[in-house]
Design a protein around this motif. Structure first.
Motif, short mmCIF file in Angstrom:
data_model
loop_
_atom_site.label_atom_id
_atom_site.label_comp_id
_atom_site.label_asym_id
_atom_site.label_seq_id
_atom_site.Cartn_x
_atom_site.Cartn_y
_atom_site.Cartn_z
N UNK A 1 3.19 44.99 -18.53
CA UNK A 1 4.45 44.90 -19.05
C UNK A 1 4.72 46.33 -19.78
N UNK A 2 3.67 46.60 -20.44
CA UNK A 2 3.83 48.20 -21.15
C UNK A 2 3.73 49.17 -20.30
N UNK A 3 2.95 49.17 -19.31
CA UNK A 3 2.50 50.26 -18.26
C UNK A 3 3.89 50.48 -17.31
N UNK A 4 4.57 49.24 -17.08
CA UNK A 4 5.92 49.16 -16.13
C UNK A 4 7.06 49.55 -17.15
N UNK A 5 6.97 49.39 -18.50
CA UNK A 5 8.02 49.78 -19.53
C UNK A 5 9.18 48.67 -19.30
N UNK A 6 8.83 47.60 -19.29
CA UNK A 6 9.91 46.54 -19.00
C UNK A 6 10.74 46.37 -20.29
N UNK A 7 12.29 46.21 -20.14
CA UNK A 7 12.89 46.20 -21.39
C UNK A 7 12.95 44.93 -22.06
N UNK A 8 11.83 44.75 -22.89
CA UNK A 8 11.95 43.59 -23.58
C UNK A 8 11.18 43.98 -24.95
N UNK A 9 11.32 43.13 -26.04
CA UNK A 9 10.22 42.89 -27.15
C UNK A 9 9.23 42.11 -26.95
N UNK A 10 8.20 42.67 -26.86
CA UNK A 10 6.66 42.07 -26.49
C UNK A 10 6.05 41.85 -28.00
N UNK A 11 5.56 40.53 -28.09
CA UNK A 11 4.71 40.24 -29.30
C UNK A 11 3.42 39.33 -28.59
N UNK A 12 2.30 39.81 -29.03
CA UNK A 12 1.03 39.30 -28.45
C UNK A 12 0.33 38.54 -29.76
N UNK A 13 -0.01 37.47 -29.69
CA UNK A 13 -0.80 36.54 -30.59
C UNK A 13 -2.01 35.95 -30.11
N UNK A 14 -3.22 36.53 -30.66
CA UNK A 14 -4.52 36.10 -30.47
C UNK A 14 -5.26 35.47 -31.64
#
Length: 460
Positions: A265-278
Motif C-alpha cells: 500500500x505504501x510503496x504504491x502510494x494508495x490514497x488512504x489512511x492506513x493503520x496497522x496494529x500488531x
C-alpha cells in the motif's frame, strides 16, 4: 536476492513461450535446421521444459520455454516460474507466446524465483533475470514481489531471532522506510492503557508483550490492518506436543502478512489512511502464565473464560480489534494463523476469509483470481454463536466439541469490532514443499487479493 526486473537496456536473450497445442504451428514457421534441433533434443513444450537454440556461430540464438497445456498450468500458481528456475544465469526478454492476460502473474512468479532465505546458510535461488514484459505495470509487480520477500523473511526467521523485540524492529524499519509513524505500548504499559488480554498472554515470556501501531497517510478512507504477532506458541500450560510445536515460529504469520500488505500500500502510494496494529507476544510457560479456567476481561469489557491456553491468538487480537473499531475505520482486516480447523476445511493452499459484507466478498473473490492469490469465503454462521457463550463468562475462548473451530474463532473476533465493516483471514502462511516461484517455508496468503480488491471495496 534479486526481486526486481533487469533494466530494459541490458543485453538479453529472446525467449519464446510455447504451449504444447501451439508447438506444431510454431515449428511450421521455422527453418529446417531449427526443426531438426528441436526434434533431436525432444522438445515437446511440456510445462517447464527449456531448450536453447544455437546460432550459426555456436552461441545461443534464443530460448524455447515450454508452457504445457491449460490443464497442467491450472495446477501451478506460476507456471512460467518453472522455466525461470531451469534457465542458466543471464537476462531474458519474452519475445512471443506469453498471453497478455497472464503476463503480470507470470512476471511476478519469475521475480519470486529469485527469493532465498539465506540468513543462516548459502542458498541457490534462480539466477535468470527478466526484462519486464511490455504492457505490465513493472513497478507494481516489483512492489508485490518485495512485499512477498518481506513476509517470507519474517515467517522463516526462527523465534530465537524473531521475538516481540525483533518484530517491533521490523515494523519500525518499515515505518521509517515509508515515513510512517510507529508507536509501541510495552509490558505494564498495556495494563495502564487497557490492553489486559495482550498483557496476560505474553506476560510469562522473557520478552515483554507489546502492541505495535503504525500509521501512514492522511487522506482518503480509513483502513485498519490487525495482525496476530504470536512470535512463538508453546500452547502455554495446555502445552502442545512436539509435532504441533515444530512450526510455531510461523504463528506470527498474520503480523507478517499485514506488514507485507502495508508495504504494498505504501510503496504504491494508495490514497488512504492506513493503520496497522500488531499485538506481539510469546505464549510461554512460567509460573505467571495464564491458566485454564481463568476469566479475563477484554479491552471492551467482555469477559472471557479460558478453556484452553493454546487458543491465545484470538485473545490478543480481541484487544487490538477493540482498539481498531474505536477509530471508526471504513474497513478492518485481521489476519492470523489462527486455527488448525481452517486447514482441515480448505487445506494449506487456500486462504479462508470471513465477512458479513457480500459486496466485499465478491470483490475479494474476483481480485483473488486476478492476483493469483486464492481465497475462499467462510460463513459467520449465526446459530454457532451459542457455542462461544459458556455461561460463566460472556465468551469461551475454546468451545468444546471440536466442531467448526475456524468459524467459532471468527465469531469470537467479530464480537470486538462493533459495527465496523470487517474481514477476517484465517491463514496458514506456509508452503509445505517447493513449487515454482514458491520456496518451501514462509508464504504470503491474502495480501495480493486484498490489494487488488481495495480500489473497489474502498472506492479509491
Amino acid at each position: 536476492m534479486t526481486l526486481s526486473f533487469a533494466p530494459p537496456s541490458d543485453p538479453a536473450l529472446d525467449l519464446h513461450v510455447i504451449a504444447q497445442p501451439d508447438l506444431e504451428g510454431w515449428l511450421e514457421t521455422q527453418p529446417e535446421h531449427v526443426r531438426a534441433w528441436i526434434a533431436t533434443n525432444g522438445f515437446s513444450a511440456a510445462l517447464g521444459q527449456v531448450l536453447i537454440i544455437p546460432g550459426g556461430d555456436g552461441s545461443a540464438d534464443c530460448v524455447l520455454a515450454g508452457y504445457g497445456t491449460k490443464a497442467k498450468r491450472a495446477r501451478k500458481r506460476f507456471p512460467l516460474a518453472a522455466v525461470a528456475e531451469s534457465l542458466p544465469k543471464g537476462t531474458y526478454r519474452i519475445r512471443s507466446g506469453l498471453p497478455e492476460k497472464a503476463a503480470p502473474t507470470e512476471a511476478l512468479g519469475w521475480l519470486l524465483t529469485g527469493y532465498a532465505f539465506d540468513r543462516y546458510a548459502v542458498q541457490s535461488p534462480a539466477k535468470a533475470r527478466l526484462i519486464a514484459p511490455e504492457g505490465i505495470d513493472a513497478a507494481r509487480i516489483e512492489a508485490l514481489a518485495q512485499a512477498e520477500g518481506l513476509i517470507r523473511d519474517l515467517v522463516n526467521t526462527p523465534a530465537s531471532d524473531m521475538g516481540p523485540d525483533q518484530l517491533q524492529a521490523a515494523s519500525e524499519g518499515l515505518a521509517e522506510e515509508f515515513e510512517a509513524s510507529c508507536n509501541v505500548i510495552t509490558g505494564e504499559g498495556l495494563l495502564e492503557q487497557n490492553f489486559p488480554m495482550i498483557h496476560t498472554v505474553g506476560r510469562a515470556a522473557d520478552q515483554a508483550p507489546r502492541l505495535i501501531e503504525m500509521n501512514w497517510g492522511n487522506v482518503g478512507p480509513k483502513l485498519t490492518l490487525v495482525g496476530k504477532g504470536v512470535c512463538f506458541d508453546t500452547g502455554g500450560l495446555d502445552l502442545k506436543p512436539a509435532a504441533a510445536m515444530g512450526l510455531m515460529k510461523k504463528d506470527m504469520g498474520g503480523a507478517a502478512n499485514v506488514l507485507g500488505l502495508a508495504r504494498m500500500i505504501m510503496a504504491l502510494n494508495l490514497p488512504l489512511q492506513l493503520r496497522v496494529l500488531i499485538p506481539a507476544v510469546e505464549n510461554a510457560v512460567a509460573g505467571n502464565a495464564f491458566r485454564p479456567g481463568d476469566i479475563l476481561t477484554a479491552r471492551n469489557g467482555l469477559t472471557v473464560e479460558i478453556n484452553n491456553t493454546d487458543a491465545e491468538g484470538r485473545l490478543v487480537l480481541a484487544d487490538a480489534l477493540a482498539l481498531a473499531q474505536e477509530g471508526e475505520p471504513d474497513l478492518v482486516i485481521s489476519m492470523a494463523t489462527l486455527t488448525g480447523a481452517a486447514r482441515v476445511a480448505v487445506g494449506a493452499d487456500l486462504a479462508p476469509f470471513y465477512t458479513d459484507d457480500d459486496q466485499t466478498a465478491d470483490s475479494l473473490a474476483r481480485a483473488a483470481r486476478q492476483a493469483a492469490d486464492p481465497v475462499w469465503r467462510m460463513p459467520f454462521h449465526e446459530p454457532y454463536e451459542a457455542l462461544i457463550e459458556p455461561g460463566i463468562a460472556d465468551l469461551d475462548n475454546a468451545p468444546s466439541g471440536g466442531f467448526a473451530g475456524s468459524i467459532t474463532a471468527a465469531l469470537f473476533l467479530r464480537r470486538f469490532v462493533g459495527d465496523c465493516r470487517y474481514v477476517h483471514f484465517d491463514i496458514y502462511s506456509w508452503q509445505r514443499s517447493k513449487e515454482p516461484g514458491r520456496s518451501k517455508g514462509g508464504l504470503g496468503q491474502g495480501p495480493r487479493a486484498l490489494l487488488a480488491a481495495l480500489p473497489e471495496v474502498l472506492g479509491l
